[in-house]
Design an enzyme around this catalytic site. Structure first.
Site, mmCIF file in Angstrom:
data_model
loop_
_atom_site.group_PDB
_atom_site.id
_atom_site.type_symbol
_atom_site.label_atom_id
_atom_site.label_comp_id
_atom_site.label_asym_id
_atom_site.label_seq_id
_atom_site.Cartn_x
_atom_site.Cartn_y
_atom_site.Cartn_z
ATOM 1 N N ASP A 116 -7.754 -5.421 -18.699
ATOM 2 C CA ASP A 116 -6.487 -5.422 -19.450
ATOM 3 C C ASP A 116 -5.495 -4.510 -18.740
ATOM 4 O OD1 ASP A 116 -5.843 -6.772 -21.940
ATOM 5 O OD2 ASP A 116 -7.802 -6.040 -22.597
ATOM 6 N N ASP A 171 -15.464 3.494 -0.763
ATOM 7 C CA ASP A 171 -14.450 2.439 -0.802
ATOM 8 C C ASP A 171 -14.477 1.676 -2.112
ATOM 9 O OD1 ASP A 171 -13.440 3.060 1.624
ATOM 10 O OD2 ASP A 171 -14.833 1.795 2.726
ATOM 11 N N ASP A 186 -12.767 -5.472 -25.975
ATOM 12 C CA ASP A 186 -13.427 -6.714 -25.539
ATOM 13 C C ASP A 186 -14.939 -6.523 -25.431
ATOM 14 O OD1 ASP A 186 -11.096 -8.193 -25.366
ATOM 15 O OD2 ASP A 186 -10.717 -7.601 -23.294
ATOM 16 N N HIS A 236 -7.131 2.536 -9.024
ATOM 17 C CA HIS A 236 -6.030 2.424 -8.071
ATOM 18 C C HIS A 236 -4.767 2.882 -8.786
ATOM 19 C CE1 HIS A 236 -3.663 0.792 -4.762
ATOM 20 N NE2 HIS A 236 -2.816 0.397 -5.701
ATOM 21 N N CYS A 290 0.822 -1.203 0.000
ATOM 22 C CA CYS A 290 0.000 0.000 0.000
ATOM 23 C C CYS A 290 0.854 1.249 0.000
ATOM 24 C CB CYS A 290 -0.906 0.018 1.223
ATOM 25 S SG CYS A 290 -2.102 -1.266 1.119
#
Ligand SMILES: Cc1cc2nc3c(=O)[nH]c(=O)nc-3n(C[C@H](O)[C@H](O)[C@H](O)COP(=O)(O)OP(=O)(O)OC[C@H]3O[C@@H](n4cnc5c(N)ncnc54)[C@H](O)[C@@H]3O)c2cc1C
Length: 754
Positions: A469, A452, A492, A543, A419
């Site tokens: 991907d 979250d 896709d 992220h 993290c």
């Protein structure tokens, strides 16, 4: 891609790939300054070498012989290459406004954008005349004019406006080329006549009287009319109107007048001359802004010199040295322009006149000498030294980092994994504030109200289609990489017949100073959103982390009606195989890594990868496609094999019909293949009569892995031609029918290659 992994401390941005900046790139390539990141922003990828331009017009040189390919040069320098046009400059925030991409920040800026002939102030010139710059547009329009002259049977007259060395050379070179072409066709070479107009009493006013009289003689012998004292004040569709003179009837006009400057440097507040040229001191540094340098035609030196490529070339080494010194806080060295220089002015027919001070000389041998000098100069840029080894240890050049930068960087070595490797929350927050992630009613919790996790609703009667991907960057341009990665991931969804609803991003950004990390992340995410936004989908979360190299991927969510899902298994005998984009990204980028691809090949490949497949999918559906897939890592053959297996059919591939990216056939012929190719080649056992098929020179491209490749679909035979026509009209120019589906036969292998 950058060759060293030293952190970025300062950004040097080069605007324009002019004659001075090519030397800057080469010299930084030979001797990098660790901690200084270079970025080249250029409107054109190939810089025409001014000295050889007339020879190109005359037909003595091909395109590559007289153009410097900026892509391999930028690679040598470890510079990011942005193929784009600078439109503005914000000196307060130290960033450039660039067409079609986020602003580009800089610590040091160098401008070498050349000049253009002045046309705007002459009514009708912009509409009816062909200005000699920007050069790529001139060359295109020149070729169109050549075709028009040859197609017409009547006498034509071409007017050339401008009596300097450029105008005289263009007139003689253009005449030479057209007369030769007419003679080769058995036509009267004098059917096309030329008139050279200049406002002053003399042609070649900056040269000595000997040079002028030699050219007056040559122009007379060649039958080119010279009209001095003709200040052109207006241009119409069929005439040049000069002050106090009778109209000069013309069928076409080439415009080679004195240079004018771009508006944006002056508008930004840089000190400029009355004409708009950037005022620099004898260190080539802006007299008003010490962080800005300028060279070549766009710069105005304290002691003015003619606008000539020779000066821009000579400024290159001094400019490089001063950029280095400015980056590391050292004193600058002066540029001392030559008072006299040798000019070799060609007459179009492999003959030249030499001019220096009050002296002149002429002869065919002078052209041969000029040709030798010019080719030798070009070799320095088009035959680059081998790629130096990677710098494995992070290091910085002395003087480049101040105390604050050193303190910030010293914490990098101790950055955590897990993290702890996350991009800092303040950086992330600032980046997200600058972006628009979008909202949708069926994305209940997204980035507009971050939590979250994202909460998505699947509307009643719809199915959710998901894919993910992620891959390492293969170009050193985070914005474009973001666009390509987004297209690759969304492919896709389109292949399943779904419409994008939302995406979650996962980004790894190289360790670095906070502002560099922020800018990279911003560019990456803006690129992705430039593709995702127009599809109607939203960015619902993601992220980000810091790591050794730039990498990016997306989780994509799409919605589809249950009856409209495309599967690989829907191919039917009789269907035609339609491919929407050309092949070749694998081999081309393998060549690019070795600096063996031409800049224009990579540029076309990038344009193809940046093109969304959304409209193509909708078009395939309108034409009754029965099955679809996106062509990516397994290559065309790998994905086709998957489709034939799932559908229980055989396929015939017409290899000559398969569209290819420019340069792909050349790089494959040179044996340059993607590192994934050997794995893909294992599927060759699905090909009938393999020995014969493998003899075709394009056979390896069937296994070439694609990034953001096209859609491959089975379309009913009766709709195939209309489908391809519509795809082409939608912007998928190379789309083609590349084969057909047959019922399973006796052969063990499902694919036949014709
Ligand atoms: C027909 C002709 C013949 C000539 N012959 C000779 C000769 O024999 N010898 C000689 O010394 N000179 C010659 N010249 C003059 C010479 O062409 C110029 O002086 C020279 O090209 C100037 O070089 P530069 O480095 O300033 O810019 P250029 O070489 O013009 O390069 C400018 C670069 O900037 C880029 N650019 C421009 N605007 C932007 C923007 N807004 N954003 C991003 N990129 C941008 C362009 O794409 C290009 O890469 C000739 C000129 C003409 C027209």
């Amino acid at each position: 891609m950058r060759r060293s992994n030293s952190p970025v401390v300062k950004d040097l941005v080069l605007v324009g790939g002019g004659h001075a900046h090519v030397a800057v790139l080469r010299r930084f390539g030979m001797q990098p300054l660790l901690g200084l990141r270079l970025t080249l922003i250029t409107r054109d990828l190939h810089t025409p070498y001014s000295g050889m331009l007339p020879g190109y017009l005359a037909g003595h040189y091909d395109y590559d012989a007289c153009h410097i390919d900026l892509r391999p040069l930028a690679q040598l320098a470890g510079a990011r290459l942005y193929h784009a046009e600078v439109e503005g400059l914000d000196l307060e925030n130290r960033e450039l406004r660039v067409a079609g991409r986020p602003a580009v920040p800089f610590d040091l800026l160098s401008i070498n954008t050349g000049s253009r002939p002045r046309t705007l102030d002459v009514p009708g010139a912009a509409e009816h005349a062909i200005p000699v710059k920007p050069i790529d547009r001139f060359l295109d329009r020149w070729e169109t004019l050549v075709a028009r002259c040859l197609a017409s049977r009547r006498p034509l007259r071409i007017g050339i406006v401008g009596g300097g060395a450029g105008g005289v050379e263009v007139a003689l070179a253009a005449q030479y080329r057209l007369q030769r072409l007419l003679a080769e066709r058995g036509e009267d070479p004098t059917r096309i006549r030329f008139a050279l107009l200049t406002q002053g009493p003399e042609i070649l006013p900056t040269h000595n009287s000997g040079v002028r009289s030699r050219f007056r003689r040559v122009l007379g012998e060649r039958g080119i009319e010279v009209l001095t004292g003709h200040r052109v004040v207006a241009v119409t569709a069929d005439a040049l109107l000069a002050q106090d003179q009778a109209p000069v009837a013309v069928d076409a006009v080439l415009w080679v007048t004195s240079a004018s400057a771009p508006d944006w440097p002056g508008a930004a507040g840089l000190a400029v001359t009355d004409e708009g040229f950037i005022r620099v001191d004898d260190h080539l540094r802006s007299v008003s802004h010490p962080e800005v340098f300028a060279a070549g035609d766009v710069a105005a030196l304290p002691d003015p010199r003619p606008k000539s490529g020779v000066f821009a070339v000579r400024q290159g080494p001094v400019l490089t040295e001063n950029l280095r010194r400015a980056a590391t806080g050292r004193g600058l060295v002066p540029y001392r322009p030559q008072r006299r220089f040798l000019g070799l002015i060609s007459t179009g027919d492999r003959y030249a006149v030499a001019s220096r001070g009050g002296w002149s000389l002429e002869g065919a041998w002078l052209w041969r000498a000029k040709d030798w000098i010019d080719r030798r100069f070009m070799d320095r840029f088009n035959r680059l030294p081998p790629m130096p080894a990677d710098q494995s240890a992070p290091a910085l050049a002395a003087g480049i980092a101040d105390r604050e930068a050193i303190r910030e960087l010293s914490t990098l070595a101790m950055r955590c994994g897990g993290c702890g490797a996350k991009v800092g929350s303040s950086v992330l927050t600032r980046v997200m504030q600058r972006l628009s992630a979008g909202t949708r009613a069926d994305v209940l919790v997204g980035l507009d109200a971050p939590d979250d996790a994202a909460v998505l609703m699947v509307p009643p009667g719809k199915l959710l289609v998901q894919s993910v991907d992620y891959f390492r960057a293969f170009i050193d341009d985070a914005y474009t990489f973001g666009q390509i990665a987004a297209n690759h991931a969304l492919g896709d969804l389109y292949a399943m017949g779904a419409e994008p609803q939302s995406v979650l991003a996962i980004a790894t950004v190289p360790y670095g100073r906070e502002r560099v990390v922020e800018e990279t992340l911003h560019d990456l995410m803006s690129g992705a959103l430039a593709i995702v936004g127009p599809t109607g989908a939203v960015l619902a979360g993601g992220h980000s982390s810091e790591g050794a190299e730039l990498a990016f991927g997306l989780t994509v969510n799409g919605l589809v009606d249950p009856g409209a899902v495309w599967r690989k298994g829907g191919l039917k005998p009789g269907d035609r195989l339609v491919l929407t984009k050309p092949l070749g990204t694998g081999t081309l980028f393998a060549a690019d890594m070795r600096r063996l691809a031409k800049g224009r090949w990579i540029d076309t490949a990038i344009a193809s990868m940046v093109l969304s497949s959304q409209a193509a999918a909708a078009c395939l559906r309108r034409h009754g496609a029965s099955a679809c897939t996106d062509v990516t890592g397994f290559g065309l053959l790998g994905h086709l094999v998957e489709m034939t297996r799932a559908s229980g059919v055989d396929a015939v591939l017409e290899i000559e019909a398969v569209p290819l990216l420019p340069g792909a056939a050349e790089t494959v012929a040179a044996g340059i293949l993607s590192s994934l190719q050997p794995q893909n080649l294992r599927l060759r056992r699905a090909v009938r009569d393999l020995e014969c098929a493998a003899r075709h020179p394009l056979y390896p491209l069937l296994f070439d892995p694609q990034t953001a490749g096209g859609l491959l679909a089975g379309v009913p035979a009766e709709h195939a031609d209309a489908c391809v026509a519509e795809l082409r009209a939608l912007g998928y120019g190379p789309a083609a029918v590349i084969g057909r589906i047959e019922a399973t036969g006796n052969a063990a292998e499902p694919i036949a290659i014709e």
